[in-house]
Design an enzyme around this catalytic site. Sequence first.
Site, PDB file in Angstrom:
ATOM      1  CB  SER A 134      -0.936  -0.044   1.202  1.00  8.36           C
ATOM      2  OG  SER A 134      -1.772   1.086   1.254  1.00  8.36           O
ATOM      3  CE1 TYR A 148       0.581   4.918  -5.695  1.00  7.93           C
ATOM      4  CE2 TYR A 148       0.560   6.295  -3.731  1.00  7.93           C
ATOM      5  CZ  TYR A 148       1.014   5.183  -4.407  1.00  7.93           C
ATOM      6  OH  TYR A 148       1.891   4.329  -3.785  1.00  7.93           O
ATOM      7  CE  LYS A 152      -0.523   1.934  -3.767  1.00  6.26           C
ATOM      8  NZ  LYS A 152      -0.205   0.512  -4.050  1.00  6.26           N
TER       9      LYS A 152
END
Length: 274
Positions: A134, A148, A152
């Site tokens: 992660s 992004y 995650k």
Amino acid sequence: MAKTVFITGASRGFGKLWAEAFLKRGDKVAASARNIAALDDLVEKYGDNILPVALDVTQKEEVKKAVEKIKNHFGGIDILINNAGYGLFGTVEETTEEQARAQMETNFFGLLWVTQAVLPIMRAQKNGHIIQVSSFLGLTTLPMLGLYNASKFAVEGLSETIASEVAHLGIKFTLIEPNGYSTEWSGSSAVQTTSDITDYNPVREGFAETGNNGDIWGDPEATVEPILKIADSENPPLRLLLGKVAYQFMNEVYTNRLKDIEEWKEVSIAAHGH
């Protein structure tokens, strides 16, 4: 005892570094990449202990076939390291639909397809360890990395859920949460949105200035021992921050979150209604 480790995104960066670390100590490694020619040096050095697997993790049927190939070749999978992913840089408003979907397809759905494909093997074995790569940006955010961050955050929620579903089956889960490291993640692997909206120039400039501070970037080699330690642990943590920036940043973030929770406690409790 030697372990069988499946690492996605192993052509460079963390993936290749960790693949060689496992190989060096005598483990067997299935290393996947879109271009397996990038793994030729490891094949030459470690021979039959490495199985290069051509794989695009966004293709669910490809993933199933790749996992079956690994199982047939090595007999099982002890550790999965879901490392495939990349960074999409730019403001959310300037992100195209294609870029947004591609980010989620690789960072989230690719990880999901690989995890789903490996779980039946680990259930049959009654053991296994899934290590999801992660980011500390799965726990907090930075500007210019909106999609992004979102991918995650999704990985965090998905993985914590699966961990609670499979714990009684002997399957362990760890979320690895690095800060920025000097890999290709922010270089050749990265994708950039357009930057046409001048209102965002101050945000772009501030982000670029922060990125130019060399001290914030970790040394990838320094992650090898922690990864091996996690892989060997009988009782690994659900989450592990990697890097001093991640630790310092998250320490401050959680301190402030707890402060806000306490300050608004009465409103929160009253909202329950009884």
